[in-house]
Design an enzyme around this catalytic site. Structure first.
Site, short mmCIF file in Angstrom:
data_model
loop_
_atom_site.label_atom_id
_atom_site.label_comp_id
_atom_site.label_asym_id
_atom_site.label_seq_id
_atom_site.Cartn_x
_atom_site.Cartn_y
_atom_site.Cartn_z
N ASN A 189 0.82 -1.21 0.00
CA ASN A 189 0.00 0.00 0.00
C ASN A 189 0.85 1.26 0.00
O ASN A 189 0.45 2.29 -0.55
CB ASN A 189 -0.92 0.02 1.22
CG ASN A 189 -2.33 -0.45 0.88
OD1 ASN A 189 -2.97 0.07 -0.04
ND2 ASN A 189 -2.82 -1.42 1.62
N HIS A 219 11.54 -0.36 3.79
CA HIS A 219 11.17 0.41 2.60
C HIS A 219 12.21 1.49 2.36
O HIS A 219 12.50 2.29 3.26
CB HIS A 219 9.80 1.06 2.78
CG HIS A 219 8.69 0.10 3.05
ND1 HIS A 219 8.25 -0.80 2.11
CD2 HIS A 219 7.93 -0.10 4.16
CE1 HIS A 219 7.25 -1.51 2.62
NE2 HIS A 219 7.04 -1.11 3.86
#
Length: 268
Positions: A189, A219
Site C-alpha cells: 500500500n 522500505h
C-alpha cells in the site's frame, strides 16, 4: 467533538478504535463500527469502553463526521464514494483501492469534504510533496520483506512461487506501483501513497526483494529532481497482531488523527 466511525474491524481498525477512545477522549467520540463479519464488529465494540454502536455501513456514514476505512482494497473505493457522496470526510487505510477511482478526489472537492491518506509504513512523503512542486524525474521504492509475509499474494500465487524454497536474497518483483498493488494488495500500500504524493502509479517504480534472513519490513525511497536527491530508509517491526501490517502504519494513522484534531500543523 468529532464523531468518528470505523468500517473494517480487523487489526488496523481495532487499533485505531482503541486509540480514539484512549488518546483523544476530549476531542472525538467513536460513535460506531461496522464490518461485513458482524462477529468482528461485536468483538471490537465489547472490547472498548464506552462501547461504540454496531451500525450498518449506511447508518454509520450518516452518523459520523469522519469515516475511517480499514476494510480492504476491494471495498475501499465503494466506501469512499458512499462517504463523499454525503459530504463526509474519510481516512483511507486501504489506499491501493483508490488507484482506479482518482475521480473521487475531484468529487471530494465539489462536496467540500476531505480524503485523508496516512503516510503508512514509509518516511519521506513530506519531502516528495514538496519536491513534486519543483519537478521530480524519478522515484523508486525498494521493499524488503521476509518470505512468509508475502504468502497468499496474487503475484505469488499466479507465478507459483514457493516461498519456502527461497534460501537467499531474491528479487521477486520489479515494475510500476500499479502492477505492484495488483500483485501484492496487502503488502505494498505504501507504493500507492508514495505515487499519489509524487509521480503517479504508472511512473513510480517498485522493487520487492525477499530473504529468509530479513527480520524486518524495510522500505527505501530514492527520488531525483530539480530539488536534488532524496533517500529514505524505514525498518518496520510487523504488528504483533498481523505480520502483514507494519506497526508504523498504525502509528501513522493515529498521528494523522492527532493532526486532524490539533490546531497546530507540523510538516508539509
Amino acid at each position: 467533538m468529532l464523531k468518528i466511525g470505523i468500517i473494517g474491524c480487523g487489526t488496523i481498525g481495532s487499533k485505531l478504535a482503541r486509540a480514539i477512545v484512549e488518546n483523544f477522549p476530549g476531542d472525538s467520540r467513536l460513535i460506531g463500527v461496522h464490518d461485513i463479519d458482524r462477529n468482528k464488529s461485536q468483538a471490537l465494540s465489547q472490547s472498548i469502553n464506552p462501547h461504540p454502536s454496531i451500525l450498518s455501513q449506511e447508518d454509520l456514514i450518516d452518523s459520523a463526521d469522519l469515516i475511517i476505512e480499514s476494510a480492504s482494497k476491494e471495498a475501499c473505493a465503494k466506501i469512499a464514494r458512499a462517504a463523499i457522496s454525503k459530504g463526509k470526510d474519510i481516512m483511507v487505510m486501504s489506499v491501493g483501492g483508490l488507484i482506479d477511482s482518482i475521480e473521487l478526489f475531484e468529487e471530494a472537492k465539489t462536496k467540500s469534504c476531505r480524503i485523508y491518506i496516512p503516510s503508512g509504513a514509509i518516511c519521506g512523503l513530506d519531502g516528495i510533496k514538496g519536491a513534486i512542486i519543483g519537478g521530480i524525474k524519478r522515484v523508486v521504492l525498494t521493499t524488503r520483506k521476509p518470505p512468509l509475509s508475502l504468502d497468499g499474494a496474487p503475484y505469488i500465487v499466479k507465478n507459483r512461487i514457493d516461498l519456502n524454497s527461497i534460501k537467499c536474497e531474491t528479487l521477486l518483483f520489479e515494475g510500476s506501483a500499479r502492477e505492484a498493488i495488483d500483485g501484492f494488495p496487502q503488502n505494498i500500500n505504501v507504493s500507492v501513497a508514495l505515487s499519489l504524493a509524487g509521480l503517479g502509479v504508472d511512473k513510480t517504480r517498485v522493487r520487492i526483494i525477499t530473504s529468509p534472513d530479513y527480520k524486518f519490513n524495510t522500505h527505501e525511497i530514492e527520488a531525483e529532481g530539480e530539488f536534488g536527491k532524496l533517500t529514505t530508509k524505514t525498518e518496520n517491526i510487523p504488528s504483533p497482531d498481523n505480520p502483514k501490517t507494519s506497526y508504523l502504519a498504525i502509528l501513522s494513522a493515529i498521528a494523522m488523527l492527532r493532526g486532524i484534531l490539533s490546531p497546530v500543523k507540523i510538516g508539509t
